[in-house]
Design a protein around this motif. Sequence first.
Motif, PDB file in Angstrom:
ATOM      1  N   ALA A 119       0.758  -1.075   0.020  1.00  0.00           N
ATOM      2  CA  ALA A 119      -0.066   0.058   0.059  1.00  0.00           C
ATOM      3  C   ALA A 119       0.820   1.187   0.077  1.00  0.00           C
ATOM      4  O   ALA A 119       0.729   2.232  -0.662  1.00  0.00           O
ATOM      5  N   PHE A 120       1.875   1.390   0.802  1.00  0.00           N
ATOM      6  CA  PHE A 120       2.814   2.495   0.804  1.00  0.00           C
ATOM      7  C   PHE A 120       3.190   2.646  -0.624  1.00  0.00           C
ATOM      8  O   PHE A 120       3.291   4.009  -0.986  1.00  0.00           O
ATOM      9  N   HIS A 121       3.955   1.811  -1.154  1.00  0.00           N
ATOM     10  CA  HIS A 121       4.735   1.752  -2.629  1.00  0.00           C
ATOM     11  C   HIS A 121       3.452   2.369  -3.500  1.00  0.00           C
ATOM     12  O   HIS A 121       3.926   3.225  -4.482  1.00  0.00           O
ATOM     13  N   ALA A 122       2.439   1.772  -3.583  1.00  0.00           N
ATOM     14  CA  ALA A 122       1.278   2.348  -4.502  1.00  0.00           C
ATOM     15  C   ALA A 122       1.176   3.466  -4.440  1.00  0.00           C
ATOM     16  O   ALA A 122       0.891   4.156  -5.186  1.00  0.00           O
ATOM     17  N   ALA A 123       0.878   4.034  -3.137  1.00  0.00           N
ATOM     18  CA  ALA A 123       0.562   5.506  -2.816  1.00  0.00           C
ATOM     19  C   ALA A 123       1.185   6.497  -3.125  1.00  0.00           C
ATOM     20  O   ALA A 123       1.085   7.736  -3.401  1.00  0.00           O
ATOM     21  N   ILE A 124       2.634   6.175  -3.105  1.00  0.00           N
ATOM     22  CA  ILE A 124       3.867   6.980  -3.680  1.00  0.00           C
ATOM     23  C   ILE A 124       3.542   7.398  -5.354  1.00  0.00           C
ATOM     24  O   ILE A 124       3.397   8.694  -5.388  1.00  0.00           O
ATOM     25  N   GLY A 125       3.126   6.412  -5.969  1.00  0.00           N
ATOM     26  CA  GLY A 125       2.948   6.962  -7.151  1.00  0.00           C
ATOM     27  C   GLY A 125       1.738   7.197  -7.908  1.00  0.00           C
ATOM     28  O   GLY A 125       1.472   7.317  -8.850  1.00  0.00           O
ATOM     29  N   ASP A 126       0.670   6.719  -6.944  1.00  0.00           N
ATOM     30  CA  ASP A 126      -0.759   6.755  -7.422  1.00  0.00           C
ATOM     31  C   ASP A 126      -1.425   7.844  -6.586  1.00  0.00           C
ATOM     32  O   ASP A 126      -1.851   7.415  -5.463  1.00  0.00           O
ATOM     33  N   ARG A 127      -1.635   9.101  -6.932  1.00  0.00           N
ATOM     34  CA  ARG A 127      -2.208  10.177  -5.942  1.00  0.00           C
ATOM     35  C   ARG A 127      -3.818  10.156  -6.219  1.00  0.00           C
ATOM     36  O   ARG A 127      -4.438  10.926  -5.602  1.00  0.00           O
ATOM     37  N   ARG A 128      -4.046   9.064  -6.892  1.00  0.00           N
ATOM     38  CA  ARG A 128      -5.615   8.834  -6.797  1.00  0.00           C
ATOM     39  C   ARG A 128      -6.070   8.430  -5.549  1.00  0.00           C
ATOM     40  O   ARG A 128      -6.993   8.454  -4.981  1.00  0.00           O
ATOM     41  N   VAL A 129      -5.003   7.564  -4.829  1.00  0.00           N
ATOM     42  CA  VAL A 129      -5.363   6.934  -3.376  1.00  0.00           C
ATOM     43  C   VAL A 129      -5.080   8.340  -2.389  1.00  0.00           C
ATOM     44  O   VAL A 129      -4.003   8.925  -2.309  1.00  0.00           O
ATOM     45  N   LYS A 130      -6.120   8.392  -1.607  1.00  0.00           N
ATOM     46  CA  LYS A 130      -6.074   9.848  -0.920  1.00  0.00           C
ATOM     47  C   LYS A 130      -5.780   9.415   0.772  1.00  0.00           C
ATOM     48  O   LYS A 130      -5.507  10.356   1.418  1.00  0.00           O
ATOM     49  N   HIS A 220      14.605  -6.995  -2.862  1.00  0.00           N
ATOM     50  CA  HIS A 220      14.673  -5.578  -3.379  1.00  0.00           C
ATOM     51  C   HIS A 220      13.575  -4.824  -2.519  1.00  0.00           C
ATOM     52  O   HIS A 220      13.606  -3.349  -3.102  1.00  0.00           O
ATOM     53  N   TRP A 221      12.703  -5.306  -1.784  1.00  0.00           N
ATOM     54  CA  TRP A 221      11.680  -4.558  -1.404  1.00  0.00           C
ATOM     55  C   TRP A 221      11.664  -4.098  -0.059  1.00  0.00           C
ATOM     56  O   TRP A 221      11.687  -5.081   0.973  1.00  0.00           O
ATOM     57  N   ASN A 222      11.879  -2.902   0.373  1.00  0.00           N
ATOM     58  CA  ASN A 222      11.810  -2.166   1.575  1.00  0.00           C
ATOM     59  C   ASN A 222      11.079  -0.967   1.354  1.00  0.00           C
ATOM     60  O   ASN A 222      12.167   0.174   1.402  1.00  0.00           O
ATOM     61  N   PRO A 223       9.826  -0.862   1.495  1.00  0.00           N
ATOM     62  CA  PRO A 223       9.284   0.664   1.092  1.00  0.00           C
ATOM     63  C   PRO A 223       9.337   1.576   2.469  1.00  0.00           C
ATOM     64  O   PRO A 223       9.181   2.705   2.341  1.00  0.00           O
ATOM     65  N   ASN A 224       9.767   1.026   3.586  1.00  0.00           N
ATOM     66  CA  ASN A 224      10.145   1.754   4.660  1.00  0.00           C
ATOM     67  C   ASN A 224      11.276   2.969   4.063  1.00  0.00           C
ATOM     68  O   ASN A 224      11.232   4.074   4.842  1.00  0.00           O
ATOM     69  N   GLU A 225      12.058   2.505   3.285  1.00  0.00           N
ATOM     70  CA  GLU A 225      13.154   3.510   2.716  1.00  0.00           C
ATOM     71  C   GLU A 225      12.542   4.702   2.117  1.00  0.00           C
ATOM     72  O   GLU A 225      12.968   5.724   1.770  1.00  0.00           O
ATOM     73  N   TYR A 226      11.236   4.449   1.631  1.00  0.00           N
ATOM     74  CA  TYR A 226      10.394   5.460   0.902  1.00  0.00           C
ATOM     75  C   TYR A 226       9.447   6.101   1.325  1.00  0.00           C
ATOM     76  O   TYR A 226       8.382   6.749   0.851  1.00  0.00           O
ATOM     77  N   VAL A 227       9.015   5.625   2.762  1.00  0.00           N
ATOM     78  CA  VAL A 227       7.578   5.984   3.150  1.00  0.00           C
ATOM     79  C   VAL A 227       7.584   7.218   3.515  1.00  0.00           C
ATOM     80  O   VAL A 227       6.229   7.802   3.235  1.00  0.00           O
ATOM     81  N   HIS A 228       8.606   8.116   3.580  1.00  0.00           N
ATOM     82  CA  HIS A 228       8.331   9.838   3.763  1.00  0.00           C
ATOM     83  C   HIS A 228       7.950  10.356   2.391  1.00  0.00           C
ATOM     84  O   HIS A 228       7.393  11.313   2.116  1.00  0.00           O
ATOM     85  N   MET A 229       7.884   9.641   1.210  1.00  0.00           N
ATOM     86  CA  MET A 229       7.356   9.958  -0.014  1.00  0.00           C
ATOM     87  C   MET A 229       5.895   9.716  -0.277  1.00  0.00           C
ATOM     88  O   MET A 229       5.324  10.157  -1.316  1.00  0.00           O
ATOM     89  N   VAL A 230       5.276   9.132   0.791  1.00  0.00           N
ATOM     90  CA  VAL A 230       3.940   8.946   0.738  1.00  0.00           C
ATOM     91  C   VAL A 230       3.276  10.347   0.862  1.00  0.00           C
ATOM     92  O   VAL A 230       2.022  10.578   0.450  1.00  0.00           O
ATOM     93  N   ALA A 231       3.835  11.295   1.737  1.00  0.00           N
ATOM     94  CA  ALA A 231       3.105  12.415   1.981  1.00  0.00           C
ATOM     95  C   ALA A 231       2.934  13.190   0.702  1.00  0.00           C
ATOM     96  O   ALA A 231       3.636  13.212  -0.166  1.00  0.00           O
ATOM     97  N   PRO A 232       1.876  14.082   0.927  1.00  0.00           N
ATOM     98  CA  PRO A 232       1.266  14.304   2.136  1.00  0.00           C
ATOM     99  C   PRO A 232      -0.071  13.424   2.151  1.00  0.00           C
ATOM    100  O   PRO A 232      -1.009  13.675   3.044  1.00  0.00           O
ATOM    101  N   THR A 233      -0.279  12.304   1.526  1.00  0.00           N
ATOM    102  CA  THR A 233      -1.068  11.246   1.702  1.00  0.00           C
ATOM    103  C   THR A 233      -0.970  10.767   3.135  1.00  0.00           C
ATOM    104  O   THR A 233       0.065  10.237   3.678  1.00  0.00           O
ATOM    105  N   PRO A 234      -2.290  10.928   3.814  1.00  0.00           N
ATOM    106  CA  PRO A 234      -2.103  10.487   5.205  1.00  0.00           C
ATOM    107  C   PRO A 234      -2.044   8.862   5.443  1.00  0.00           C
ATOM    108  O   PRO A 234      -2.624   8.125   4.376  1.00  0.00           O
ATOM    109  N   ILE A 235      -1.583   8.326   6.447  1.00  0.00           N
ATOM    110  CA  ILE A 235      -1.119   6.996   6.960  1.00  0.00           C
ATOM    111  C   ILE A 235      -1.474   6.581   8.263  1.00  0.00           C
ATOM    112  O   ILE A 235      -1.081   7.461   9.102  1.00  0.00           O
ATOM    113  N   LEU A 236      -2.368   5.499   8.537  1.00  0.00           N
ATOM    114  CA  LEU A 236      -2.718   4.956   9.843  1.00  0.00           C
ATOM    115  C   LEU A 236      -2.269   3.781   9.882  1.00  0.00           C
ATOM    116  O   LEU A 236      -2.197   2.626   9.281  1.00  0.00           O
TER     117      LEU A 236
END
Length: 295
Positions: A119-130, A220-236
Amino acid sequence: MSQTIHFDSDGRTLVGTLFLPEDHQDGRRHPALVMLAPMGGYKEHAPYHYAPKFAQHGYAVLAFDYSFYGESQGEPRTLEDPFAKLEDIRNAVTFLTLRQEVDAERIGLWGVCAGGGYAFHAAIGDRRVKAVGTASAMIDLAGMVTGGHGGDWRALMAAAGAARTAYARGEKAQVVPFLPPIGDDGPWRNARSFYTDPERNRVQGWKDQNVIWSYDKLVHWNPNEYVHMVAPTPILLCAGRDAETVQQSLTAHERGGDNTELFLLDGALHFDLYDQDRYTDPVVTRAAEFFARNL
């Protein structure tokens, strides 16, 4: 109410179920959520538990089988390919944007275990995800592989490469066990309590296996390295305070910054947040409030 649906993902037909609120009427558009299953999981593993609960809160909810799993197409079977799953998620969002029951401007993701990292990784590149919500997020799959899940990781990479060559020659895809060995005390040590209990794992014919070259993808998969890029999409981030994987959510909360929220449940272990009502009910209540604010 629910209905079986189909949609395309990179030439593969994926199968899922769309859950709607019981008071749905023609012409009404609902905020929507895509349910993302754990690693090795089908739509029946956690998504089917959460989907009706979220529908009761007024959401249209899509639960589906990823490529290579369940009723969806894709060969070889049980290939855990996070990059293909990323496209599956984006295509699921596209599917929802075209549905008359859905408000296309109010779509969120709900991921369980590795589904949280997807979900994190998808939300970085897909801003349709709110908005993005997770339960027992297992985000750092690279760390899982290099930490010894499946054995020595360099040897595993060599075996995966050899298996790819053999498959190209026409041999069967080589598989390895999905579940850890009995007695393993790592973060997956309670997996058997879920997958070997027919009252909890309700997928007939579920197989304890992954294609071996899943691991040369997972490394190759560690989205925690990129989780800051999800912003400004909120995360719970929802997790058991005593869960084997709680540090994954704590790290994501720290790295995600001000757009992340953390909800910890006393006494809950990792797999408790898959299907145990005493924990999932308060999680859904908190998540429904979160999505109501952010979708």
